[in-house]
Design an enzyme around this catalytic site. Structure first.
Site, PDB file in Angstrom:
ATOM      1  N   ASP A 232       0.887  -1.163   0.000  1.00  0.00           N
ATOM      2  CA  ASP A 232       0.000   0.000   0.000  1.00  0.00           C
ATOM      3  C   ASP A 232       0.931   1.220   0.000  1.00  0.00           C
ATOM      4  OD1 ASP A 232      -2.033   1.807   0.128  1.00  0.00           O
ATOM      5  OD2 ASP A 232      -3.066   0.884   1.824  1.00  0.00           O
TER       6      ASP A 232
HETATM    7  C1  BGC Z   1      -4.878   3.492   0.297  1.00  0.00           C
HETATM    8  C2  BGC Z   1      -4.985   2.554  -0.892  1.00  0.00           C
HETATM    9  C3  BGC Z   1      -4.793   3.329  -2.169  1.00  0.00           C
HETATM   10  C4  BGC Z   1      -3.439   4.019  -2.125  1.00  0.00           C
HETATM   11  C5  BGC Z   1      -3.137   4.823  -3.371  1.00  0.00           C
HETATM   12  C6  BGC Z   1      -3.607   4.326   0.259  1.00  0.00           C
HETATM   13  O1  BGC Z   1      -3.648   5.331   1.222  1.00  0.00           O
HETATM   14  O2  BGC Z   1      -4.906   2.753   1.492  1.00  0.00           O
HETATM   15  O3  BGC Z   1      -6.234   1.904  -0.879  1.00  0.00           O
HETATM   16  O4  BGC Z   1      -4.877   2.465  -3.259  1.00  0.00           O
HETATM   17  O5  BGC Z   1      -3.430   4.913  -1.009  1.00  0.00           O
HETATM   18  O6  BGC Z   1      -3.936   5.949  -3.443  1.00  0.00           O
END
Ligand code: BGC
Length: 752
Positions: A232
């Protein structure tokens, strides 16, 4: 591209290039290496529309992205219980990605809704792992059919936003397998997503990015995942350890810092270069899969996709209550729409899933294409203002006066944007006071009051007894056929993890085990506001003629179950047929019932259709911590057709015979109950007792029948059941320790 070819390319890469490939180029791209023909690919947020950002990138939904179509969020699409619909949604997203040259969408988000307080539940599907995996699987299938990758997230146990980057989700193996891994398992095995996103949190003390058991042993080796795993955004902890554990790509870019750590680790002999090679191979396999299957003719068809979004919405809306059939509205009725959401709907949550919608259609706009209401019969008043908790007396007065003049009042209420978002959890299940007060005031003057809810998560409804109907719109549509993919509890205090949700000292202990959502409420026979699976229709259905092919099967046999469903009302409708399995007895502490099948069907008035389910071993199995595998206990299981998780309409019992008998090892501390429950143990025990105690055993057995006055048969049986073997030395004349040891050896030989 063939693996040989990929290996050849990796063979030509320098150590620095290999380390570099395993971290992002910038916020949204993987790195390319021109001299080797490796392209740089873009990934973008999903799950309910494309959030493709160009220059100003962020992962919190702050900066704008391209104009796109906003589809219903996960909370809503799960309520459709319609796999084909999710596949259609996936195909549409896949085409949009091809048009925009996005190689992979960062979704679906599919964590279990452990508590309704989780700030991100609006993105997630369900409290039930089977439903979650089925819906996510259907979406993944659709996207990938267009040769675009998915990144199901957040793997795993990311069930709270509070301290999501440092908190450890603490749970036992049984809970992990049956609930939190199960929510990914079916989807991964069936649909083979191109990538997976690991979550920020720790699992039992180890960050997911470094969790070899999860990323390599289970995901790759056990479930056959063959894509790449990315972090993530910012979820990397120790890059070298993560690479060893099986995490392939750090996102977003690390600015070269952790690439240097990888290079140093290989040079110092701390990391084998072959581990890095495998990681590059995993990445290139997917990068080329996308590149070789590009559809350069694809165009983003906004209007067409908006229409698809509308179709999806139609199946998501859940009719929670409809007294006196106040809904659907009839064209000749004077209706007042109350509440600002009728004009400015709340249709998505905050954070990384935030879409820059090219078009927003409100309930008032929808009147233009709704046949069963006349625009001139509809009026609108605002009802509440922008200060969420402040009742504006004038607005309420205006609303009640308009309600008095109308035949029906429809209040568009719900949760404001800042009540639910990525990044933090809710603290309670209340709607803003101003809305609760408005509903009470309108219901006091208008008996036909309907509430349409715009929210991503359950709320308390203190006014539920005073109004006629509630539509859980998550997002709106004309003929509701959605069913709840989550329980609406009466109060937050009733929820399973009320006392420990969020945790302390960065540890969140999942002490409720597998009793998540309806597994908890049904096992405890608790009242809830609306149960999992609940959803009314404008028509009525009858389930009848449940047939279960056999009444006795071995665990490896498939079991065919059919049920007939008739539309007994006067309009077309769709119904979700829900199949639950309930173990009758057994030695394991298990939920009262679990969802093991569902189908959605459409029926014209008077029409009957037969719905078929095929049940396999997993429908009866539990995760055994003795053998670290799925196990079926021999016994009776009730096959239930439920209107929802609480109301069972039809049932039939099948005896399932286990084919996997655990080798038992008895000791002097084994109880007589345990030994007698094992057929081989029983035979050896009875024989040995007869030989040892002879007459005395006979008289003891008579006593055990409970023929004395002081002790009943049941009391004696219960005592004997719990008595360890060694105690027989004290109580049964003739029994010696040596003889018992021989008995134990005998039973051991027999059972191995
Ligand atoms: C989120 C993800 C997301 C990523 C990119 C993170 O903060 O948890 O779900 O895909 O950011 O935006």
């Amino acid at each position: 591209m063939e693996m040989n070819k990929i290996k050849e390319i990796v063979g030509q890469m320098t150590l620095e290039e290999k380390a570099g490939l395993c971290s992002g180029l910038d916020f949204w791209h993987t790195k390319g290496i021109e001299r080797l023909g490796i392209p740089s690919e873009m990934v973008s947020d999903e799950p309910h529309g494309l959030r493709k950002q160009d220059q100003t990138a962020d992962h919190l939904g702050i900066n704008d992205s391209i104009k796109a179509v906003c589809f219903p969020a996960g909370c809503a699409t799960a309520s459709s219980f319609n796999r084909e619909l999710l596949t259609k949604l996936g195909e549409t997203l896949g085409e949009e990605c091809q048009a925009e040259n996005v190689s992979t969408i960062l979704g679906p988000a599919m964590n279990i809704k452990r508590s309704p307080l989780c700030g991100r539940n609006f993105e997630y599907y369900s409290e039930d792992p089977f439903l979650s995996a089925e819906m996510a699987g259907a979406l993944v299938h659709g996207v990938q059919s267009k040769n675009v990758g998915t990144s199901p997230k957040h793997f795993m146990a990311n069930n709270q936003e509070y301290h999501r980057m440092t908190s450890s989700s603490e749970m036992d193996e049984h809970t992990m397998r049956e609930i939190y891994l199960a929510s990914f398992e079916g989807m991964i095995k069936k649909e083979k997503p191109w990538t997976i996103m690991n979550s920020y949190n720790k699992l039992n003390g180890t960050y997911l990015c470094e969790n070899k058991e999860m990323l390599t042993d289970i995901l790759r080796k056990e479930w056959g995942f063959d894509g790449y795993i990315m972090t993530d955004w910012g979820a990397m902890n120790d890059r070298v350890e993560a690479l060893k554990a099986g995490c392939n790509l750090e996102m977003p870019s690390c600015g070269g810092a952790t690439d240097a750590e990888i290079v140093a680790a290989v040079q110092e002999g701390v990391l084998e270069e072959s581990v890095l090679d495998t990681s590059c191979e995993n990445l290139l396999n997917i990068i080329f899969r996308y590149e070789e299957n590009r559809d350069k003719t694809a165009v983003f068809q906004h209007e067409r996709d908006q229409e698809i979004a509308r179709q999806v919405e139609e199946e998501c809306i859940v009719l929670l209550k409809n007294d006196d059939s106040v809904l659907p509205l009839s064209a000749d009725k004077k209706v007042v729409f109350i509440g600002k959401y009728a004009k400015e709907p709340r249709y998505q949550g905050g954070g990384s899933s935030h879409i820059n919608s090219f078009k927003v259609e409100s309930a008032l706009d929808a009147l233009d294409f709704t046949k069963n209401v006349k625009r001139e019969n509809i009026t609108f008043v605002r009802g509440f203002g922008d200060k969420e908790d402040k009742t504006e007396t004038l607005l309420v007065k205006e609303a009640t006066e308009a309600a008095k003049k109308a035949d029906v009042a429809v209040i568009f209420a719900g949760l404001p944007d800042n009540f639910e978002s990525e990044g933090y959890d809710r603290k309670h299940l209340h709607m803003p006071n101003c809305q609760n007060e408005l509903i009470e005031a309108v219901a006091a003057v208008q008996p036909n009051t309907v509430v349409v809810l715009h929210n991503g998560t359950p709320i308390e409804m203190p006014w539920i007894g005073k109004i006629k109907a509630v539509l859980e719109a998550y997002l709106g549509g004309p003929n509701p056929s959605g069913h709840l993919a989550e329980t609406f509890p009466l109060r937050i205090q009733d929820t399973l993890c009320y006392l420990n949700y969020g945790g302390e000292h960065d540890k969140s202990v999942y002490s409720e085990g597998v009793f998540v959502g309806y597994r908890y409420y049904t096992s405890k026979e608790m009242e809830v506001l609306f149960p999992f699976g609940h959803g009314l229709s404008y028509t009525t259905f009858e389930n009848h003629n449940l047939t279960v092919e056999k009444d006795h099967i071995r665990e490896s046999e498939s079991l065919k179950v059919t049920v007939d469903v008739t539309n007994t009302g006067s309009c077309m409708g769709k119904e979700v047929i829900q199949l639950y399995v309930s173990p009758k007895g057994g030695t394991i502490i298990r939920p009262k019932r679990e969802l093991k099948g569902f189908e959605k069907i459409e029926l014209e008035p008077g029409e009957t259709k037969t719905v078929q389910f095929i049940l396999e071993k997993r429908a009866y199995a539990y995760w055994s911590t003795e053998i670290h595998d799925w196990h079926v206990e021999s016994g009776e299981y009730e096959i239930q057709i439920g209107w929802n998780a609480r109301n069972i309409l039809l049932s039939s019992v099948v005896y399932v015979e286990s084919e996997n008998v655990f080798p038992k090892v008895f000791s002097l501390n084994s109880t007589i109950g345990e030994i007698m429950a094992d057929p081989k143990g029983k035979a050896v025990f009875e024989q040995a007792m007869a030989a040892m105690a002879g007459e005395d055993a006979q008289s003891m057995s008579e006593q055990a029948q409970g023929d004395g006055e002081a002790i009943s048969k049941e009391m004696m049986a219960a005592m004997m059941e719990a008595t360890p073997l060694r105690q027989l030395i004290s109580f049964v004349p003739g029994v010696t320790k040596k003889a018992l040891e021989q008995l134990v050896m005998g039973a051991k030989r027999l059972s191995i």
